[in-house]
Design a protein around this motif. Structure first.
Motif, PDB file in Angstrom:
ATOM      1  N   ALA A  31       0.838  -1.206   0.000  1.00  0.00           N
ATOM      2  CA  ALA A  31       0.000   0.000   0.000  1.00  0.00           C
ATOM      3  C   ALA A  31       0.875   1.259   0.000  1.00  0.00           C
ATOM      4  O   ALA A  31       0.584   2.240  -0.691  1.00  0.00           O
ATOM      5  N   MET A  32       1.968   1.196   0.780  1.00  0.00           N
ATOM      6  CA  MET A  32       2.887   2.333   0.827  1.00  0.00           C
ATOM      7  C   MET A  32       3.477   2.586  -0.552  1.00  0.00           C
ATOM      8  O   MET A  32       3.532   3.726  -1.012  1.00  0.00           O
ATOM      9  N   LYS A  33       3.910   1.528  -1.246  1.00  0.00           N
ATOM     10  CA  LYS A  33       4.501   1.674  -2.582  1.00  0.00           C
ATOM     11  C   LYS A  33       3.485   2.250  -3.563  1.00  0.00           C
ATOM     12  O   LYS A  33       3.809   3.113  -4.378  1.00  0.00           O
ATOM     13  N   SER A  34       2.266   1.778  -3.491  1.00  0.00           N
ATOM     14  CA  SER A  34       1.218   2.247  -4.394  1.00  0.00           C
ATOM     15  C   SER A  34       0.933   3.731  -4.166  1.00  0.00           C
ATOM     16  O   SER A  34       0.838   4.520  -5.114  1.00  0.00           O
ATOM     17  N   ARG A  35       0.788   4.127  -2.897  1.00  0.00           N
ATOM     18  CA  ARG A  35       0.524   5.533  -2.578  1.00  0.00           C
ATOM     19  C   ARG A  35       1.700   6.424  -2.976  1.00  0.00           C
ATOM     20  O   ARG A  35       1.491   7.539  -3.465  1.00  0.00           O
ATOM     21  N   LEU A  36       2.931   5.951  -2.750  1.00  0.00           N
ATOM     22  CA  LEU A  36       4.112   6.734  -3.107  1.00  0.00           C
ATOM     23  C   LEU A  36       4.171   6.953  -4.623  1.00  0.00           C
ATOM     24  O   LEU A  36       4.444   8.053  -5.092  1.00  0.00           O
ATOM     25  N   HIS A  37       3.867   5.892  -5.379  1.00  0.00           N
ATOM     26  CA  HIS A  37       3.883   6.004  -6.840  1.00  0.00           C
ATOM     27  C   HIS A  37       2.852   7.035  -7.312  1.00  0.00           C
ATOM     28  O   HIS A  37       3.154   7.897  -8.150  1.00  0.00           O
ATOM     29  N   ARG A  38       1.662   6.959  -6.764  1.00  0.00           N
ATOM     30  CA  ARG A  38       0.604   7.910  -7.154  1.00  0.00           C
ATOM     31  C   ARG A  38       0.975   9.330  -6.724  1.00  0.00           C
ATOM     32  O   ARG A  38       0.737  10.298  -7.469  1.00  0.00           O
ATOM     33  N   ALA A  39       1.544   9.489  -5.528  1.00  0.00           N
ATOM     34  CA  ALA A  39       1.938  10.813  -5.039  1.00  0.00           C
ATOM     35  C   ALA A  39       3.007  11.419  -5.950  1.00  0.00           C
ATOM     36  O   ALA A  39       2.944  12.605  -6.298  1.00  0.00           O
ATOM     37  N   ARG A  40       3.968  10.610  -6.341  1.00  0.00           N
ATOM     38  CA  ARG A  40       5.024  11.109  -7.234  1.00  0.00           C
ATOM     39  C   ARG A  40       4.443  11.537  -8.575  1.00  0.00           C
ATOM     40  O   ARG A  40       4.854  12.556  -9.145  1.00  0.00           O
ATOM     41  N   ASP A  41       3.502  10.751  -9.096  1.00  0.00           N
ATOM     42  CA  ASP A  41       2.847  11.125 -10.352  1.00  0.00           C
ATOM     43  C   ASP A  41       2.118  12.466 -10.216  1.00  0.00           C
ATOM     44  O   ASP A  41       2.203  13.312 -11.112  1.00  0.00           O
TER      45      ASP A  41
END
Length: 191
Positions: free
Chosen positions: A169-179
């Protein structure tokens, strides 16, 4: 052949001491130069300096061969000479920037500061402001993950544990935040 004790030329029989020393020096140099070279690589830190140091040390050793008491000590003696040459080289390299600075000042030229030029400082401040705006614009779900990972440089496991979420979940949120941050910066810089 061992010429251990170096005599004054007038004490030498038949004047053959100089020829024997030359022969012994060649033999000793060939026998020990590789070992001393390997030592100098470690002492000097690179092969090029080690080669220069070894050549200089061999020249000094040849010039002062009369100071060598026993041929068995040649390797240690040559290594000691080489270490001194290496230290002198390092001292010269350490002093070189100061000498160059002194030369510039003597010529009346200004020395460039270590700070970036004012326009670069302004651009950096503006970019920082845009980045802060992009982070502030992130939804509450993504902002803490982005701040902990990319601003505070915490490891992913630590971030997931701090936020009480799984690593996935952390990886998914980080990816979306970076986008989202990237899209915000692109829009701000394009407009």
């Amino acid at each position: 052949m061992t010429v251990c004790y170096v005599l004054e030329p007038r004490q030498c029989h038949n004047g053959s001491l100089e020829k024997e020393l030359d022969l012994d020096f060649d033999l000793l140099a060939k026998q020990h130069k590789d070992a001393v070279y390997r030592q100098m690589i470690r002492v000097c830190g690179n092969r090029e300096d080690a080669e220069d140091v070894l050549i200089e040390a061999l020249l000094k050793a040849y010039r002062h061969l009369d100071q060598l008491r026993e041929s068995a000590a040649f390797r240690a003696w040559l290594a000691q000479i080489a270490k001194r040459v290496c230290w002198q080289l390092k001292e010269r390299e350490a002093l070189l920037p100061l000498l160059q600075l002194s030369t510039l000042e003597d010529e009346g030229r200004e020395v460039a500061g270590s700070e970036p030029p004012p326009d670069a400082q302004l651009a950096q401040q503006q970019m920082k402001g845009l980045l802060n705006e992009a982070i502030d614009a992130l939804p509450a779900l993504y902002r803490p993950v982005y701040e902990l990972c990319d601003v505070e440089n915490l490891r992913g496991d630590e971030v997931a544990q701090k936020l009480g979420i799984s690593r996935a979940a952390m990886k998914s949120r980080l990816h979306r935040a970076r986008d989202m941050v990237r899209a915000h910066l692109d829009a701000a810089l394009a407009g």
